[in-house]
Enzyme design. Structure first.
Site, PDB file in Angstrom:
ATOM      1  N   SER A 171       0.829  -1.200   0.000  1.00  0.00           N
ATOM      2  CA  SER A 171       0.000   0.000   0.000  1.00  0.00           C
ATOM      3  C   SER A 171       0.871   1.262   0.000  1.00  0.00           C
ATOM      4  O   SER A 171       1.681   1.455  -0.906  1.00  0.00           O
ATOM      5  CB  SER A 171      -0.948  -0.048   1.206  1.00  0.00           C
ATOM      6  OG  SER A 171      -2.017   0.845   1.050  1.00  0.00           O
ATOM      7  N   ASP A 299      -9.455  -3.911  -5.954  1.00  0.00           N
ATOM      8  CA  ASP A 299      -8.951  -3.224  -4.761  1.00  0.00           C
ATOM      9  C   ASP A 299      -9.694  -1.901  -4.564  1.00  0.00           C
ATOM     10  O   ASP A 299      -9.640  -1.023  -5.428  1.00  0.00           O
ATOM     11  CB  ASP A 299      -7.446  -2.960  -4.915  1.00  0.00           C
ATOM     12  CG  ASP A 299      -6.776  -2.521  -3.620  1.00  0.00           C
ATOM     13  OD1 ASP A 299      -7.408  -1.792  -2.838  1.00  0.00           O
ATOM     14  OD2 ASP A 299      -5.618  -2.917  -3.394  1.00  0.00           O
ATOM     15  N   HIS A 328      -8.198  -5.179  -0.728  1.00  0.00           N
ATOM     16  CA  HIS A 328      -6.981  -4.454  -0.335  1.00  0.00           C
ATOM     17  C   HIS A 328      -6.294  -5.212   0.785  1.00  0.00           C
ATOM     18  O   HIS A 328      -6.851  -5.407   1.872  1.00  0.00           O
ATOM     19  CB  HIS A 328      -7.321  -3.036   0.128  1.00  0.00           C
ATOM     20  CG  HIS A 328      -6.108  -2.184   0.341  1.00  0.00           C
ATOM     21  ND1 HIS A 328      -5.319  -1.746  -0.702  1.00  0.00           N
ATOM     22  CD2 HIS A 328      -5.526  -1.708   1.477  1.00  0.00           C
ATOM     23  CE1 HIS A 328      -4.311  -1.014  -0.227  1.00  0.00           C
ATOM     24  NE2 HIS A 328      -4.418  -0.986   1.099  1.00  0.00           N
TER      25      HIS A 328
END
Length: 363
Positions: A171, A299, A328
């Site tokens: 991320s 996502d 995610h």
């Protein structure tokens, strides 16, 4: 020809300028990506399940605090005992968690354990204020700031100069890692890297996180950021320069936090200016080390429409794997689903071990 030779399963979208070079690394891309029943049927369900119900392996770590050039502090966690149990030339892997994550995060622990079981030396880079790391200056961290990763990589490399060094980031950690690779270019101390769930285009990511159910994640991230700020409020009380500390401490969205604090800390005109200039999508063309990017098509936090597909295709050092599902930081699929390691862990280690093997052969 290469794709046919190595039998990429049609459920996976695999591309990149480095495709032919890196495909021999992988042992599972010929198999279908099968999400775990029910849980994997919805991106939000998978994301939330992974966050709250994925197991967290018990690993003892030894913390080292680094004092940075600006008098800040970074906490890095080594696996306890590895300085005695591993060779000085054992390959090393730096793990960069996502926003407000740290060495206690489940996906970090699973990756750490898998690499350690392969006799890799692993160290987790906890950003300022994360994982109970100390904050010693009125500055936290951001997607734009590369000073800390530069110092961490240099320090870790100097500890074991005979070992090859790699990194994996998730991320926001992935965004920082890709920007670091681009900045360092041919001088980069890393021998290879993996980026997972990278938002890439922060303008697009910010747009999407404020829509529909995604507002839940936005509020959760904002709460985590404000908690870190409140824990170190005394440091921020008397700083000048337009900061709105009360607004940041009581923010209801990441954008509110960035508008009140982050943009001033790192010299941006606005939150929008920060998102535009801190995005890693424009960095891909400058990456000179082997880089694997793994993304999920559904996502909700790192939108697929932000993936710089053309830039990845044009760079012979880069490869992209897009799974049809995964949410995610979810990827609840494979042999260890639903509570064990994400599907990506094996793929990551396949890639890193291949790089280490080929680098050792070439030396």
């Amino acid at each position: 020809m290469q794709a046919m030779l190595y039998h990429i399963h049609p459920s996976l979208d695999v591309s990149g300028g480095g495709l032919a070079s890196f495909l021999p690394a992988f042992t599972t891309l010929d198999r279908p990506y099968n999400s775990y029943p029910i849980i994997g049927s919805n991106a939000h369900l998978e994301t939330i399940f992974a966050n709250f119900f994925r197991s967290t392996p018990d690993v003892r770590c030894r913390r080292e605090c680094l004092r940075t050039k600006d008098n800040g502090t970074i906490a890095i966690d080594w696996v306890a005992g590895d300085h005695r149990n591993l060779s000085s030339s054992s390959p090393m892997l730096i793990l960069l968690p996502g926003l407000t994550g740290g060495s206690e995060t489940s996906y970090i622990r699973h990756m750490l354990l898998r690499a350690r079981n392969k006799r890799w030396r692993v160290v987790v880079f906890n950003s300022r204020g994360c994982s109970n790391s100390p904050v010693t200056t009125p500055q936290l961290y951001s997607a734009s700031f590369l000073g800390d990763i530069v110092e961490v990589v240099a320090h870790v490399s100097s500890c074991y100069p005979d070992a090859n060094l790699y990194a994996a980031g998730w991320s926001l950690g992935g965004n920082i890692l890709v920007r670091y690779l681009a900045q360092e270019s041919d001088s980069c101390l890393l021998s290879g890297a993996v980026s997972l769930c990278n938002p890439f285009n922060l303008v697009i990511a910010n747009e999407d996180i404020r829509k529909g159910f995604n507002k839940y994640y936005d509020k959760a991230f904002a709460t985590s950021l404000s908690t870190i700020l409140k824990r170190h409020a005394l440091l921020f009380e008397e700083i000048d320069g337009g900061y709105n500390i009360p607004a940041a401490a009581n923010c209801k969205s990441v954008r509110e936090f960035d508008e009140a604090l982050t943009r001033f800390s790192f010299g941006f005109k606005s939150a929008d200016d920060y998102y535009l200039k801190a995005s890693s999508s424009d960095s891909i063309q400058h990456v000179c080390r082997p880089l694997l990017c793994i993304q999920a098509e559904n996502d909700p936090i790192a939108p697929a429409r932000g993936i710089p597909r053309e830039a990845i295709k044009e760079n012979s050092n880069c490869m992209l794997i897009v799974t049809p599902k995964g949410g995610h930081l979810g990827w609840i699929a494979g042999d260890e689903a639903p509570f064990g390691a994400p599907w990506t862990d094996r793929v990551v280690m396949d890639f890193l071990e291949y790089l280490e093997k080929t680098k050792s052969v070439s030396v």
